[in-house]
Scaffold this motif. Structure first.
Motif, PDB file in Angstrom:
ATOM      1  N   ALA A 233       7.151  30.727  69.754  1.00 52.57           N
ATOM      2  CA  ALA A 233       7.058  29.267  69.782  1.00 52.57           C
ATOM      3  C   ALA A 233       6.911  28.704  68.371  1.00 52.57           C
ATOM      4  O   ALA A 233       7.370  27.597  68.082  1.00 52.57           O
ATOM      5  N   LEU A 234       6.264  29.447  67.474  1.00 50.76           N
ATOM      6  CA  LEU A 234       6.160  29.025  66.079  1.00 50.76           C
ATOM      7  C   LEU A 234       7.460  29.288  65.325  1.00 50.76           C
ATOM      8  O   LEU A 234       7.798  28.561  64.380  1.00 50.76           O
ATOM      9  N   TYR A 235       8.176  30.309  65.755  1.00 55.62           N
ATOM     10  CA  TYR A 235       9.406  30.692  65.069  1.00 55.62           C
ATOM     11  C   TYR A 235      10.524  29.665  65.287  1.00 55.62           C
ATOM     12  O   TYR A 235      11.316  29.408  64.372  1.00 55.62           O
ATOM     13  N   VAL A 236      10.586  29.092  66.476  1.00 52.89           N
ATOM     14  CA  VAL A 236      11.681  28.171  66.808  1.00 52.89           C
ATOM     15  C   VAL A 236      11.746  26.987  65.841  1.00 52.89           C
ATOM     16  O   VAL A 236      12.808  26.707  65.260  1.00 52.89           O
ATOM     17  N   PRO A 237      10.645  26.243  65.618  1.00 53.49           N
ATOM     18  CA  PRO A 237      10.746  25.128  64.649  1.00 53.49           C
ATOM     19  C   PRO A 237      11.048  25.609  63.232  1.00 53.49           C
ATOM     20  O   PRO A 237      11.736  24.914  62.475  1.00 53.49           O
ATOM     21  N   ASP A 312      21.366  34.790  48.378  1.00 54.66           N
ATOM     22  CA  ASP A 312      19.997  34.884  47.857  1.00 54.66           C
ATOM     23  C   ASP A 312      18.977  34.664  48.977  1.00 54.66           C
ATOM     24  O   ASP A 312      17.976  35.382  49.058  1.00 54.66           O
ATOM     25  N   ASP A 313      19.246  33.671  49.817  1.00 53.58           N
ATOM     26  CA  ASP A 313      18.340  33.410  50.941  1.00 53.58           C
ATOM     27  C   ASP A 313      18.298  34.592  51.897  1.00 53.58           C
ATOM     28  O   ASP A 313      17.235  34.941  52.423  1.00 53.58           O
ATOM     29  N   LEU A 314      19.461  35.205  52.122  1.00 49.90           N
ATOM     30  CA  LEU A 314      19.525  36.344  53.032  1.00 49.90           C
ATOM     31  C   LEU A 314      18.710  37.515  52.499  1.00 49.90           C
ATOM     32  O   LEU A 314      17.912  38.121  53.221  1.00 49.90           O
ATOM     33  N   PHE A 315      18.894  37.847  51.218  1.00 49.87           N
ATOM     34  CA  PHE A 315      18.209  38.994  50.641  1.00 49.87           C
ATOM     35  C   PHE A 315      16.741  38.699  50.309  1.00 49.87           C
ATOM     36  O   PHE A 315      15.978  39.639  50.067  1.00 49.87           O
ATOM     37  N   SER A 316      16.380  37.431  50.295  1.00 51.34           N
ATOM     38  CA  SER A 316      14.955  37.115  50.094  1.00 51.34           C
ATOM     39  C   SER A 316      14.132  37.533  51.311  1.00 51.34           C
ATOM     40  O   SER A 316      12.908  37.664  51.226  1.00 51.34           O
ATOM     41  N   GLY A 317      14.809  37.715  52.463  1.00 50.38           N
ATOM     42  CA  GLY A 317      14.148  38.258  53.641  1.00 50.38           C
ATOM     43  C   GLY A 317      13.304  37.285  54.430  1.00 50.38           C
ATOM     44  O   GLY A 317      12.476  37.710  55.239  1.00 50.38           O
ATOM     45  N   ALA A 318      13.489  35.987  54.232  1.00 47.66           N
ATOM     46  CA  ALA A 318      12.656  35.008  54.939  1.00 47.66           C
ATOM     47  C   ALA A 318      12.853  35.100  56.449  1.00 47.66           C
ATOM     48  O   ALA A 318      11.887  35.162  57.213  1.00 47.66           O
ATOM     49  N   LEU A 319      14.108  35.106  56.891  1.00 48.74           N
ATOM     50  CA  LEU A 319      14.374  35.202  58.324  1.00 48.74           C
ATOM     51  C   LEU A 319      13.918  36.555  58.878  1.00 48.74           C
ATOM     52  O   LEU A 319      13.357  36.632  59.971  1.00 48.74           O
ATOM     53  N   GLU A 320      14.170  37.600  58.125  1.00 48.09           N
ATOM     54  CA  GLU A 320      13.764  38.934  58.575  1.00 48.09           C
ATOM     55  C   GLU A 320      12.248  39.009  58.766  1.00 48.09           C
ATOM     56  O   GLU A 320      11.767  39.536  59.772  1.00 48.09           O
ATOM     57  N   ARG A 321      11.506  38.488  57.824  1.00 47.89           N
ATOM     58  CA  ARG A 321      10.048  38.507  57.933  1.00 47.89           C
ATOM     59  C   ARG A 321       9.574  37.667  59.105  1.00 47.89           C
ATOM     60  O   ARG A 321       8.616  38.025  59.803  1.00 47.89           O
ATOM     61  N   ALA A 322      10.235  36.539  59.337  1.00 48.92           N
ATOM     62  CA  ALA A 322       9.857  35.689  60.462  1.00 48.92           C
ATOM     63  C   ALA A 322      10.089  36.406  61.792  1.00 48.92           C
ATOM     64  O   ALA A 322       9.262  36.329  62.706  1.00 48.92           O
ATOM     65  N   VAL A 323      11.205  37.126  61.904  1.00 49.00           N
ATOM     66  CA  VAL A 323      11.485  37.870  63.132  1.00 49.00           C
ATOM     67  C   VAL A 323      10.479  39.010  63.303  1.00 49.00           C
ATOM     68  O   VAL A 323      10.002  39.289  64.416  1.00 49.00           O
ATOM     69  N   ARG A 324      10.143  39.679  62.211  1.00 47.10           N
ATOM     70  CA  ARG A 324       9.124  40.741  62.291  1.00 47.10           C
ATOM     71  C   ARG A 324       7.788  40.155  62.736  1.00 47.10           C
ATOM     72  O   ARG A 324       7.044  40.786  63.500  1.00 47.10           O
ATOM     73  N   PHE A 325       7.458  38.968  62.232  1.00 43.02           N
ATOM     74  CA  PHE A 325       6.215  38.311  62.645  1.00 43.02           C
ATOM     75  C   PHE A 325       6.201  38.082  64.144  1.00 43.02           C
ATOM     76  O   PHE A 325       5.183  38.297  64.807  1.00 43.02           O
ATOM     77  N   VAL A 326       7.330  37.644  64.703  1.00 42.89           N
ATOM     78  CA  VAL A 326       7.402  37.367  66.134  1.00 42.89           C
ATOM     79  C   VAL A 326       7.131  38.628  66.944  1.00 42.89           C
ATOM     80  O   VAL A 326       6.327  38.623  67.888  1.00 42.89           O
ATOM     81  N   PHE A 327       7.771  39.730  66.594  1.00 37.24           N
ATOM     82  CA  PHE A 327       7.721  40.918  67.436  1.00 37.24           C
ATOM     83  C   PHE A 327       6.638  41.926  67.041  1.00 37.24           C
ATOM     84  O   PHE A 327       6.213  42.723  67.871  1.00 37.24           O
ATOM     85  N   TYR A 328       6.189  41.896  65.772  1.00 37.97           N
ATOM     86  CA  TYR A 328       5.241  42.913  65.324  1.00 37.97           C
ATOM     87  C   TYR A 328       3.937  42.365  64.777  1.00 37.97           C
ATOM     88  O   TYR A 328       3.023  43.136  64.469  1.00 37.97           O
TER      89      TYR A 328
END
Length: 349
Positions: A233-237, A312-328
């Protein structure tokens, strides 16, 4: 089965369908022992390398081991929760100075590591089999016992060699599928009229009965699922905000007289595991203007990027970290970004 009373545990890891449950079991037992003794417990996760590794060399197996230990660390942090003072974790690859062939070879490196780090008990995953061929676990357990180390096999369900397409589900899984189907039906209907409520309930019941043993093939853990739902729910916004920013950037590029695009296809290994987190990250990348997921093979992503900023945004890992936060959970955000992991690999080579 030997009673597990030690607070200093050694857990050998290899790819298996029961590894996740084994990690949870070991962490839970360590927390229980820490609460009983009033002192910090310790769990060491190790990956035995079957091949000898020379200084500075990097092989496919060492990469596999590092990735698996990284995944195990995220699981352990999630299982530990807020009990950070109760349990400490360590990860390591072992057996790097020799070739490991037999159960005796694996037992020797495990016993040596246990003695060196003052560990009392080895907790084995029922699916542990780094050789991937002949069954290794029973003779390995006997060899470790002969070395004077206590052995415990995690009481988790063994992995089927040929898993069934349709599996027996639980009432909790049925209800979860019903709720999701019902909610989705009402979302599409856009109304809470009596007709939609009744037909939605009937449709959701039919879907749940038909797909009960197919859609949900793993045991449902209500607490973990509720936490993931809250984090999602936090990830969606957050995702919507990233999409909005990317839209503005792409609009600027398209409207610019010089059309400053720099298309390129890039590849990287993401620190997410299992189908749902990987799918979530892949779709999130595609939904963000300027990047398009072209192909995914396990953790390996192939992504088309339109501009240098989008790369640059892709390799900065922002989305990846957000997805990891959701599941882990929060601990997963501490893992290095794709760029940092790539730099570390380049330095090792």
């Amino acid at each position: 089965m030997v009673s597990l009373t030690s607070s200093r545990l050694l857990v050998p890891v290899s790819e298996s369908g029961t590894l996740r449950s084994t990690v949870e079991f070991a962490v839970r037992r360590a927390i229980e022992r820490a609460e009983e003794t009033g002192s910090q417990a310790s769990v060491h996760f190790v990956y035995p390398l079957s091949e000898r590794v020379t200084a500075g060399s990097e092989t496919e197996e060492t990469q596999t081991g590092r990735s698996l230990l990284e995944r195990v660390s995220v699981w352990a942090e999630e299982d530990r929760g807020d009990d950070e003072e109760a349990v400490a974790f360590e990860t390591a690859t072992i057996g790097t100075r020799q070739y490991l062939f037999s159960p005796g070879d694996y037992a020797d490196v495990l016993v040596q590591y246990a003695r060196k780090n003052d560990l009392d008990t080895v907790v084995f995953d029922p699916g542990f089999n780094p050789l991937g061929t002949a069954p290794l676990l029973p003779p390995l357990e006997n060899e470790v016992r002969r070395g004077g180390i206590e052995v415990e096999e995690a009481p988790v369900g063994r992995e089927r060699r040929n898993p069934l397409l349709v599996q027996r589900g639980t009432i909790a899984q049925f209800l979860s599928l019903f709720v999701v189907s019902y909610g989705f039906y009402l979302l599409l209907a856009g109304s809470f009229a009596v007709f939609e409520l009744v037909t939605g309930a009937i449709t959701a019941a039919i879907v749940s009965v038909a797909l009960w043993g197919i859609s949900l093939t793993t045991p449902l853990e209500p607490v973990r699922t509720a936490k993931q739902a809250g984090r999602f729910a936090l990830y969606v916004p957050y995702l919507l905000w990233e999409i909005a920013k990317a839209n503005v950037t792409i609009a600027y590029v398209v409207l610019h007289p010089d059309l400053p695009i720099d298309p390129e296809v890039v590849e990287f290994d993401a620190a997410v595991w299992s189908a749902l987190p990987v799918t979530t990250l892949a779709n999130s990348i595609t939904l963000t203007p300027g990047t398009l997921t072209v192909d995914v093979s396990r953790q390996h992503f192939t992504v088309h990027t339109l501009t240098g900023d989008s790369r640059d945004d892709l390799f900065s890992g922002a989305l990846e970290r957000a997805v990891r936060f959701v599941f882990y959970g929060r601990a997963a955000a501490r893992i290095q970004t794709p760029l940092e992991r790539q730099r570390a690999e380049d330095e090792e080579q």
